[in-house]
Enzyme design. Structure first.
Site, PDB file in Angstrom:
ATOM      1  N   LEU A  56     -57.691  21.636  22.064  1.00  0.00           N
ATOM      2  CA  LEU A  56     -56.252  21.450  22.167  1.00  0.00           C
ATOM      3  C   LEU A  56     -55.658  22.822  21.881  1.00  0.00           C
ATOM      4  O   LEU A  56     -55.798  23.353  20.779  1.00  0.00           O
ATOM      5  CB  LEU A  56     -55.748  20.411  21.160  1.00  0.00           C
ATOM      6  CG  LEU A  56     -54.453  19.663  21.510  1.00  0.00           C
ATOM      7  CD1 LEU A  56     -54.582  18.961  22.859  1.00  0.00           C
ATOM      8  CD2 LEU A  56     -54.104  18.655  20.431  1.00  0.00           C
ATOM      9  N   ASP A  57     -55.068  23.437  22.897  1.00  0.00           N
ATOM     10  CA  ASP A  57     -54.583  24.810  22.771  1.00  0.00           C
ATOM     11  C   ASP A  57     -53.621  24.956  21.603  1.00  0.00           C
ATOM     12  O   ASP A  57     -52.879  24.026  21.268  1.00  0.00           O
ATOM     13  CB  ASP A  57     -53.875  25.243  24.055  1.00  0.00           C
ATOM     14  CG  ASP A  57     -54.803  25.284  25.255  1.00  0.00           C
ATOM     15  OD1 ASP A  57     -56.029  25.327  25.052  1.00  0.00           O
ATOM     16  OD2 ASP A  57     -54.282  25.268  26.388  1.00  0.00           O
ATOM     17  N   ARG A  58     -53.603  26.136  21.020  1.00  0.00           N
ATOM     18  CA  ARG A  58     -52.742  26.402  19.872  1.00  0.00           C
ATOM     19  C   ARG A  58     -51.281  26.010  20.103  1.00  0.00           C
ATOM     20  O   ARG A  58     -50.663  25.405  19.241  1.00  0.00           O
ATOM     21  CB  ARG A  58     -52.840  27.881  19.490  1.00  0.00           C
ATOM     22  CG  ARG A  58     -51.902  28.271  18.350  1.00  0.00           C
ATOM     23  CD  ARG A  58     -52.132  29.685  17.881  1.00  0.00           C
ATOM     24  NE  ARG A  58     -51.270  29.958  16.746  1.00  0.00           N
ATOM     25  CZ  ARG A  58     -51.554  30.793  15.756  1.00  0.00           C
ATOM     26  NH1 ARG A  58     -52.696  31.448  15.777  1.00  0.00           N
ATOM     27  NH2 ARG A  58     -50.727  30.976  14.753  1.00  0.00           N
ATOM     28  N   VAL A  60     -50.014  23.685  21.806  1.00  0.00           N
ATOM     29  CA  VAL A  60     -49.869  22.281  22.204  1.00  0.00           C
ATOM     30  C   VAL A  60     -49.874  21.380  20.973  1.00  0.00           C
ATOM     31  O   VAL A  60     -50.586  21.625  20.001  1.00  0.00           O
ATOM     32  CB  VAL A  60     -51.007  21.881  23.164  1.00  0.00           C
ATOM     33  CG1 VAL A  60     -50.878  20.425  23.599  1.00  0.00           C
ATOM     34  CG2 VAL A  60     -51.017  22.807  24.373  1.00  0.00           C
TER      35      VAL A  60
END
Length: 230
Positions: A56-58, A60
């Site tokens: 989970l991208d930073r 997001v």
């Protein structure tokens, strides 16, 4: 598990095998060179031995699965690889989007730029599919429901940008400007992991975990336009 009621992140689900937390926007999942607080760093003081099941991208926010043992981690990795896990995202994007669409691209990771790029000469090797449903449209932005298939690096961000509708605040992928002001979180974008559904690797029962929507006036307005009560 101890002191989970005092854990610094919202716990959406917990059992003896896995935990789902509500990841804040702008926070990395694992410690990184910035030294900023991370999800695993926060949770370590309360629950030991956690392993992230997926990326989970930073920037997001939303549902993040963490496994409590190696067997659960391995089982969930297999389920992700075999596409037996359904993920639903919400995004606020630039421009007007109505109806339903299916985006299909070949993506290649550019390690130097730390982003994904659409590769036009590899159209026979499509590795990213994204189902898009328009939920609401305002003056400058649209609220979308997204269901990705494929799992390529930065898949949703890259596909929406290639389509001409970058995510609000995602300057890496062409947004006009980054999130800022009282209504936004630093180092965030308007992409939210709304829910995740799968068969529990031990009980085999269907488990669906949903995260509350992000805070902010624009999110509130767009959800109201969509008739979504949360």
């Amino acid at each position: 598990m101890s002191n989970t009621e005092e854990a610094p992140l919202g716990i959406l689900h917990k059992d003896d095998f896995l935990i789902a937390v509500d990841k804040p926007p702008g926070m990395p999942v694992q410690p990184d060179p910035t030294g900023d607080a991370s999800v695993l760093g926060h949770m370590a003081a309360f629950i030991g031995g956690l392993g992230p099941v997926h990326r989970l991208d930073r920037p997001v926010s939303g549902v993040l699965l963490l496994a409590r043992d190696a067997a659960t981690l391995a089982a969930l990795h297999v389920m992700f690889r075999e596409r037996r896990i359904t993920k639903v995202y919400w995004a606020i994007v630039e421009g007007e989007v109505k109806g339903t669409h299916e985006l299909v691209h070949a993506l290649r990771r550019d390690g130097r730029a730390h982003k994904s790029r659409v590769v036009m000469d590899e159209l026979d090797a499509m590795n990213a599919r994204l189902h898009v449903r328009g939920l609401a449209t305002g003056e400058r932005y649209s609220l979308l429901e997204l269901r990705p298939r494929g799992g390529a690096f930065h898949q949703i961000r890259a596909q929406l940008a290639e389509w001409g509708h970058p995510i609000k605040g995602d300057v890496k992928y062409g947004a006009r400007r980054g999130e800022r002001g009282r209504d936004a979180v630093a180092r965030s974008i308007a992409l939210h992991a709304r829910s995740i559904q799968f068969a529990h690797p031990v009980s085999k029962q269907t488990l669906e975990v949903t995260a509350p929507p992000p805070h902010g006036n624009l999110w509130r307005v767009m959800l109201e336009l969509a008739g979504i009560k949360v």
